[in-house]
Design an enzyme around this catalytic site. Structure first.
Site, mmCIF file in Angstrom:
data_model
loop_
_atom_site.group_PDB
_atom_site.id
_atom_site.type_symbol
_atom_site.label_atom_id
_atom_site.label_comp_id
_atom_site.label_asym_id
_atom_site.label_seq_id
_atom_site.Cartn_x
_atom_site.Cartn_y
_atom_site.Cartn_z
ATOM 1 N N ASP A 1 -78.632 -12.075 26.031
ATOM 2 C CA ASP A 1 -78.687 -13.121 27.044
ATOM 3 C C ASP A 1 -77.669 -12.994 27.813
ATOM 4 O OD1 ASP A 1 -76.721 -13.578 25.142
ATOM 5 O OD2 ASP A 1 -77.935 -15.623 24.309
ATOM 6 N N ASN B 1 -77.685 -25.564 16.971
ATOM 7 C CA ASN B 1 -78.934 -26.398 17.302
ATOM 8 C C ASN B 1 -80.215 -25.268 16.568
ATOM 9 O OD1 ASN B 1 -79.120 -24.720 19.219
ATOM 10 N ND2 ASN B 1 -79.546 -26.190 20.719
ATOM 11 N N HIS C 1 -80.613 -22.451 17.778
ATOM 12 C CA HIS C 1 -81.092 -21.240 18.984
ATOM 13 C C HIS C 1 -80.616 -19.966 18.600
ATOM 14 C CE1 HIS C 1 -77.272 -21.831 21.890
ATOM 15 N NE2 HIS C 1 -77.215 -20.850 20.876
ATOM 16 N N GLU D 1 -83.905 -22.319 23.234
ATOM 17 C CA GLU D 1 -83.358 -23.632 22.532
ATOM 18 C C GLU D 1 -84.523 -24.298 22.027
ATOM 19 O OE1 GLU D 1 -80.250 -24.069 22.867
ATOM 20 O OE2 GLU D 1 -79.396 -24.290 24.731
HETATM 21 C C1 GLP Z 1 -74.272 -18.912 22.326
HETATM 22 C C2 GLP Z 1 -75.127 -17.398 22.374
HETATM 23 C C3 GLP Z 1 -75.962 -17.114 21.278
HETATM 24 C C4 GLP Z 1 -74.959 -17.269 19.901
HETATM 25 C C5 GLP Z 1 -74.882 -18.639 19.817
HETATM 26 C C6 GLP Z 1 -73.612 -19.067 18.900
HETATM 27 O O1 GLP Z 1 -74.567 -19.774 23.116
HETATM 28 N N1 GLP Z 1 -76.159 -17.567 23.547
HETATM 29 O O2 GLP Z 1 -76.489 -15.772 21.437
HETATM 30 O O3 GLP Z 1 -75.597 -16.606 18.870
HETATM 31 O O4 GLP Z 1 -74.401 -19.311 20.920
HETATM 32 O O5 GLP Z 1 -72.381 -18.687 19.195
HETATM 33 P P1 GLP Z 1 -71.121 -18.698 18.117
HETATM 34 O O6 GLP Z 1 -71.201 -17.632 17.487
HETATM 35 O O7 GLP Z 1 -70.052 -18.769 19.265
HETATM 36 O O8 GLP Z 1 -71.258 -19.899 17.410
#
Ligand code: GLP
Length: 244
Positions: free
Chosen positions: A70, A139, A141, A146
């Site tokens: 992404d 959440n 995702h 989402e």
């Molecule tokens: C982000 C990314 C995800 C990631 C998630 C968790 O928004 N788009 O691909 O897995 O949130 O992030 P973190 O590892 O910083 O908790």
């Protein structure tokens, strides 16, 4: 816990080492394969450990093709919070990957809808993704898919939920600077990957780890769809596994 292969590491460092070893052995098994990478705080230690394995001569990135999950939209590649920048800083600048075979959704695209179609097409033309690294949002995702009323399909432009903007604002100077949209591989894109490694770290993820692994399959918890995939490895640290 369905057919997911669940591994519990004693701490973040062990999780990172195990994840790096998994990725390195996947690359060694298919040196010219297609590998999907992820961003966020969770995989930073994994990329450090992978760079160490590379320096020790234990993995060779020279023939791989990569696709990232992404990217924020809109965002300049030069923005330190872009995922393009993140990947170069944390991995690509430190290993012998061929920069012409790196792919991320383009946060600078003039026509994001067209960018999504072309990104999906590139994945298909590369023969699909052999292995995808994933994190999980608080959440539920995966990528930026989402919680919703139905599972998404292919790569698309989505609006970030307020909870994701809140969770990610720590990386930006202010909440206003967090882009409100993102381009993400869809759930169908992710389900077509041959094997998946998902990392869950920290006490803030304990609740969602339980919903993902032990709850029902629902688009309200997008990661839960992975219970239907045939080759998923989940590595959690002790803190994230507290409610299992
Ligand atoms: C982000 C990314 C995800 C990631 C998630 C968790 O928004 N788009 O691909 O897995 O949130 O992030 P973190 O590892 O910083 O908790």
């Amino acid at each position: 816990m369905s057919n997911l292969n669940v591994v519990i590491a004693k701490d973040y460092e062990e999780l990172s080492k195990k994840a790096a070893e998994y990725i390195a052995s996947s690359i060694n098994a298919v040196p010219n394969g297609v590998y999907g990478f992820a961003t966020g705080g969770t995989p930073v230690g994994t990329y450090k450990a992978l760079v160490d394995l590379y320096k020790e001569g234990k993995v060779d990135f020279s023939k791989i093709t990569t696709f990232n999950l992404d990217e924020y939209y809109p965002i300049l590649k030069s923005n330190e919070n872009s995922y393009d920048y993140f990947m170069k800083e944390n991995l690509f600048n430190h290993v012998n990957v061929d920069l012409s075979r790196i792919n991320l959704p383009n946060g600078e695209a003039k026509d994001p809808a067209l960018e999504c179609v072309e990104y999906e097409k590139k994945i298909v033309e590369a023969g699909g993704i052999d292995m995808q690294l994933l994190g999980i949002g608080t959440n539920g995702h995966i990528g930026f898919n989402e919680p919703s009323d139905c599972f998404s399909s292919s790569t698309q432009l989505i609006s970030l939920t307020q909870s994701t903007i809140e969770a990610n604002k720590r990386y930006f100077e202010s909440e206003e600077q967090v882009p409100k949209q993102a381009i993400t591989m869809g759930i169908k894109t992710i389900m077509l990957v041959r094997k998946i490694l998902i990392l869950i770290s920290g006490s803030s993820k304990a609740k969602i780890a339980k919903e993902f692994l032990k709850g029902s399959i629902t688009p309200k918890v997008p990661a839960s769809v992975l219970q239907m995939h045939s080759d998923v490895t989940v590595i959690l640290d002790k803190e994230a596994s507290a409610e299992l």
